[in-house]
Motif scaffolding. Structure first.
Motif, PDB file in Angstrom:
ATOM      1  N   TRP A  19      -4.109   8.634  -2.477  1.00  0.00           N
ATOM      2  CA  TRP A  19      -3.206   8.730  -3.636  1.00  0.00           C
ATOM      3  C   TRP A  19      -1.746   8.770  -3.195  1.00  0.00           C
TER       4      TRP A  19
ATOM      5  N   VAL B 128      -0.538   5.388  -1.578  1.00  0.00           N
ATOM      6  CA  VAL B 128      -0.277   4.301  -2.525  1.00  0.00           C
ATOM      7  C   VAL B 128       0.987   4.589  -3.332  1.00  0.00           C
ATOM      8  N   CYS B 129       1.173   5.834  -3.755  1.00  0.00           N
ATOM      9  CA  CYS B 129       2.392   6.186  -4.492  1.00  0.00           C
ATOM     10  C   CYS B 129       3.638   5.967  -3.628  1.00  0.00           C
TER      11      CYS B 129
ATOM     12  N   THR C 296       3.866   3.831  -1.246  1.00  0.00           N
ATOM     13  CA  THR C 296       4.017   2.380  -1.124  1.00  0.00           C
ATOM     14  C   THR C 296       4.702   1.793  -2.354  1.00  0.00           C
TER      15      THR C 296
ATOM     16  N   PHE D 137      -4.653   0.373 -10.048  1.00  0.00           N
ATOM     17  CA  PHE D 137      -4.973   1.305  -8.958  1.00  0.00           C
ATOM     18  C   PHE D 137      -5.548   2.607  -9.500  1.00  0.00           C
TER      19      PHE D 137
ATOM     20  N   TYR E 165      -9.117   4.055  -8.518  1.00  0.00           N
ATOM     21  CA  TYR E 165      -9.119   5.341  -7.800  1.00  0.00           C
ATOM     22  C   TYR E 165     -10.006   6.363  -8.485  1.00  0.00           C
TER      23      TYR E 165
END
Length: 453
Positions: A311, A314-315, A317, A435, A439
């Motif tokens: 989590w 990805v955040c 990114t 996403f 997720y």
């Protein structure tokens, strides 16, 4: 009148006699209890170093010890150290034929001792214990009861810090199983066997409250172990803890989503607002990095990837992608400006050449030009009309939705950079929503599949 006084005097004397007899009976009863203790535990009559006989006094059979406990509280469950602390009342019960005594027609139910070294005790220890202590306020919280049939009940209140190896792959959507293991240290199963007491061997205090976990259920089992010195009896209690997700939703997931959304504000700012867009991107990136480091500081450095790592990664990114998007917009804007300047210079040169040619034509007054009545095939005006006719004769093309939407932004200075911003306004939220769908569906289903007990 005198007879009445005599009656009251006799009644008073009788009451005094009955009270004195009762006191004497109590004194005699305590004296008998003392005599029973001296009789069974006196010097040279009982040796606490020798274990009791087995069932029905069998010398070769192992001594059976029945165990039960009462969980009073669970103070903490530490993810970093992988341990948990518990306070419990621990009880053991066995039969020692040497401690039988006369119950005085049922008047003497049991004898109570507070010194554990007076009788034989099982050598039980907690195999996964890290720290532990007894409670001695105001007096030592321990007692031993000896029943007329030779049964011995040992009860003590203790606090323990126990090891709990955890699997944090689904953190914070995980469930953890923490065990409490008890085994004999020196007596093998040929001499000593631990058994769970029948009928609710483990009790848990009502309204057990844990800050970040919920005790879902527990299970009692046996865990005998074999070593080079023999096989040893072992008992265990498996406690299933479910992590409370609401805390992490408020403290981690929602703030990370807000930081990602704030980074998208840059797409709505003008390309020329360079300081505002750069400061916004750098600030959200640093805040997200600080949030990630704070989360990892409270967890052990494990070698596998946790759900929270996916989590936050990805955040982070997405926030970094928003910053890179502005770099691309800035580059496209400068490229468009350069191309527009080149086109403007080319138009200026063409206009200058046309002006020069017209000046030459105006000055040559003797030259006469006759306009031909018929256009030759190579005439530029004829070719232009022919191309226009071909265009009108072509069948109409189907409208493209993307091109129609992008056509709303006409070709002008920085038009390509503007289109990048507009595309990012739609692409980033859609990808982030996709996403989230993947997720939550993945880890919630994995949580249900991995729930084995």
């Amino acid at each position: 009148m005198c007879s009445g006084h005599y009656i009251w005097a006799i009644f008073f004397f009788a009451s005094l006699c009955s009270a004195s007899l009762a006191n004497n009976a109590k004194i005699n009863f305590r004296e008998k209890e003392k005599k029973v203790l001296d009789q069974i535990l006196g010097a040279g009559k009982y040796d606490a170093r020798i274990r009791p006989s087995g069932i029905n006094g069998t010398e070769n059979a192992p001594t059976l010890v029945y165990v039960n406990m009462f969980l009073r509280s669970i103070s903490k469950i530490d993810d970093y150290k992988m341990e948990y602390s518990v306070q419990l009342t621990f009880r053991e019960q066995w039969t020692d034929e040497r401690l039988k005594f006369d119950d005085i027609q049922g008047r003497l139910k049991y004898l109570t001792l507070t010194e554990a070294n007076r009788v034989w005790m099982p050598d039980l220890f907690f195999s996964n214990e890290k720290e532990g202590h007894f409670h001695n306020i105001i007096m030592p919280n321990v007692y031993i009861r000896i029943f007329p049939n030779g049964s011995v009940l040992y009860s003590i209140r203790i606090s323990l810090t126990l090891a709990c190896p955890m699997n944090l792959k689904l953190y914070p959507l995980d469930r953890q199983i923490c065990s409490l293991r008890m085994a004999s240290y020196g007596w093998t199963t040929n001499d000593l066997v631990f058994l769970w007491k029948e009928g609710d061997p483990v009790q848990v205090v009502k309204n057990l409250h844990l800050p970040r976990f919920t005790l879902e259920k527990f299970l009692t089992d046996y865990c005998n172990s074999k070593t080079n010195t023999g096989e040893y009896s072992c008992l265990k209690v498996d406690l299933l803890f479910k992590r409370e997700f609401s805390y992490y939703l408020i403290q981690i997931y929602i703030p990370c989503c807000m930081l990602v959304i704030v980074s998208w504000v840059s797409f709505w700012l003008d390309q020329g607002a360079v300081p505002a867009r750069v400061s916004l991107g750098v600030t959200t990136l640093l805040t997200m990095a600080t949030q990630t480091s704070g989360i990892n500081a409270s967890l052990p450095p494990v070698s596998y990837t946790k759900a929270i790592d996916v989590w936050t990664g990805v955040c982070l990114t997405f926030v970094f992608g928003a910053l890179l998007e502005f770099a691309l917009v800035n580059y496209a804007s400068r490229s468009d400006i350069h191309k527009e300047n080149l086109k403007k210079k080319r138009r200026d040169l063409e206009q200058a050449s046309l002006d020069a040619a017209s000046d030459l034509l105006d000055t040559d007054s003797n030259a006469t030009f006759a306009m031909p009545l018929v256009r030759h095939p190579g005439d530029p005006l004829a070719l232009e009309k022919l191309r226009q006719c071909e265009v009108h004769m072509q069948p109409p093309k189907r409208p493209n939705c993307c091109k129609t939407w992008l056509s709303k932004f006409p070709t002008r200075q920085c038009s390509r950079s503007k289109r990048i911003d507009v595309i990012s306004r739609i692409t980033f939220p859609l990808v982030f929503a996709l996403f989230n769908l993947v997720y939550w569906s993945t880890y919630l289903f994995r949580e249900e599949e991995d729930e084995t007990f």
